[in-house]
Design an enzyme around this catalytic site. Sequence first.
Site, mmCIF file in Angstrom:
data_model
loop_
_atom_site.group_PDB
_atom_site.id
_atom_site.type_symbol
_atom_site.label_atom_id
_atom_site.label_comp_id
_atom_site.label_asym_id
_atom_site.label_seq_id
_atom_site.Cartn_x
_atom_site.Cartn_y
_atom_site.Cartn_z
ATOM 1 C CG MET A 182 -1.867 -1.234 1.183
ATOM 2 S SD MET A 182 -3.464 -0.983 1.995
ATOM 3 C CE MET A 182 -2.936 -0.586 3.653
ATOM 4 C CG HIS A 193 8.323 0.202 6.083
ATOM 5 N ND1 HIS A 193 8.644 -1.125 6.199
ATOM 6 C CD2 HIS A 193 6.973 0.257 6.213
ATOM 7 C CE1 HIS A 193 7.558 -1.842 6.431
ATOM 8 N NE2 HIS A 193 6.507 -1.026 6.416
ATOM 9 C CG HIS A 212 6.970 -2.025 2.040
ATOM 10 N ND1 HIS A 212 6.845 -0.907 2.827
ATOM 11 C CD2 HIS A 212 5.764 -2.628 2.042
ATOM 12 C CE1 HIS A 212 5.608 -0.830 3.288
ATOM 13 N NE2 HIS A 212 4.927 -1.867 2.834
ATOM 14 C CB VAL A 255 12.372 -5.455 8.421
ATOM 15 C CG1 VAL A 255 13.551 -4.505 8.609
ATOM 16 C CG2 VAL A 255 12.645 -6.431 7.293
ATOM 17 C CB SER A 307 3.170 2.361 6.184
ATOM 18 O OG SER A 307 3.765 1.506 5.230
ATOM 19 N NE ARG A 308 -2.597 1.577 10.042
ATOM 20 C CZ ARG A 308 -2.734 0.540 9.213
ATOM 21 N NH1 ARG A 308 -1.737 -0.327 9.106
ATOM 22 N NH2 ARG A 308 -3.830 0.390 8.501
#
Lengths: 294, 294
Positions: free
Chosen positions: B33, B37, B40, B181, B191-192
């Site tokens: 989405m 980071h 990903h 990770v 991401s949050r």
Amino acid sequence: MRIARTAAELHEHLSAMRPRSGEADGVGLVPTMGALHEGHLSLIRAARAAHAAVVLSIFVNPKQFDDGGDLAAYPRDEEQDIALARAAGVDVVFAPSADEMYPSGFATTVSVHPRLTGVLEGAVRGAGHFDGVATVVCKLLAIARPDAAYFGEKDFQQLLVVRRMVEDLALPVRIVGCPTVREADGLARSSRNARLSPEQRAAAAAVPQALNGIADAVGRGVVGVSELRPPALETLERAGLACEYLAFVHPETLVPVDAVDGPTVCAVAAEAGPVRLIDNLLLNPPAPEGIGHA
Amino acid sequence: MRIARTAAELHEHLSAMRPRSGEADGVGLVPTMGALHEGHLSLIRAARAAHAAVVLSIFVNPKQFDDGGDLAAYPRDEEQDIALARAAGVDVVFAPSADEMYPSGFATTVSVHPRLTGVLEGAVRGAGHFDGVATVVCKLLAIARPDAAYFGEKDFQQLLVVRRMVEDLALPVRIVGCPTVREADGLARSSRNARLSPEQRAAAAAVPQALNGIADAVGRGVVGVSELRPPALETLERAGLACEYLAFVHPETLVPVDAVDGPTVCAVAAEAGPVRLIDNLLLNPPAPEGIGHA
């Protein structure tokens, strides 16, 4: 002709043919529940004419029967199906067991919105019917990976649900609808017809008669559903058939219409004794007067 | 690196690479989405090492957000994502619009049984969350047709739901789970995390601390959930985090267990201010005494 009982066997049989399947003609899939009749054979012929390899699947899908009695009574004759498939030029029959398709732990459902699956057949057969159809077709497409899959227009709502699913999920397959194949008296071919008594079989002809009466009336300019419906219902009733629904709907949204003022599907379901008969006709409004048709 | 906004563009870009994709190394898909980071990037690296072509999809999927506020607040930075993807060796970024994925009339849902999707994240985020995940992943797989798709183990329930769907529908793709990770203090990359204040960020380390405390206790032979849970909850509470769940479940059935007497996932969700933090750890029971480990 080869017979595959598992996805792995199907892949093995197809891999021998795969070199050709990268081309446009590739693999054609005809998904059936067996009890093959002239309707299925017309699908096989269409696939045979278009593809290097034709796969016929035979699977009486328990998930699309909400009624266990209908599932148990559904006609099965694999030996004859295989003979018909061979004669029609099928390359591989895929006839998996229920355990192969739905092993222990199976937990996934593909469903299409109730506005398309909760009406007509979905209203009569239960919400699970088209979930079962969509799920099994999605899985069959993933297993056989055909370039095109062939469905009869007799089950027009099924065809619409499958088209919707394939488009929505971007499945890489072309869905081909084939015209309903009929007996001499107009009755749509169906595996369930085998269960009709001679009297019920004679009465069943009232279903296409009712539809043809509607088409004739529309041709004469009668487009109001309130005028079209009563004579058709009378035709069914006189024959002793119990009408489940006689609906006039938009061909893509299935929204009921009041008048045949655009392309309209008239869909009917009626019971002849223990057997459900379904049929449908695409109606087009009469050409407007004064534009070359006066 | 190419950028595709539509399925047609993606197919165009991939077809140039397709000659290689028939081989075992083929296409690897990393569905995200965005707001990329290090987690990903580890997925991209795994795909890059294994495939001739790597597709990264970036799509903030509205269907998996039951909470419109969370959808609106989800971090988006496409420019930076594209730069990171390019640096990591992605071949094609597939970044469709919501209208491309869900055009008008879209009506199909892929769902996995509530015994797997109605618990843990599904219980907190609503029944629609994993329906949205399964539907979009099914569609992304159909569009990109990868040989393998890569998911992080941080979202272990998502990974389980995707694996279940792929197996049930016989989708021709391998699902690869990659280890979570973590930051230096153990916090799982997410991401949050970008939305955490410095204080919340410091407190968030209590989540991996709680999990590690549990793992240590299990290593010392403490296996009863009633003994493992209280100290972990205290760790979260002391840090000012609001625990949503701290569950001990079977890794495949998600059925809660009373004791870590077999492989067990400990899954946790906690709120740090406005941000939900989730994490999990696979626990194995201590080796039995007297079998060479005395």
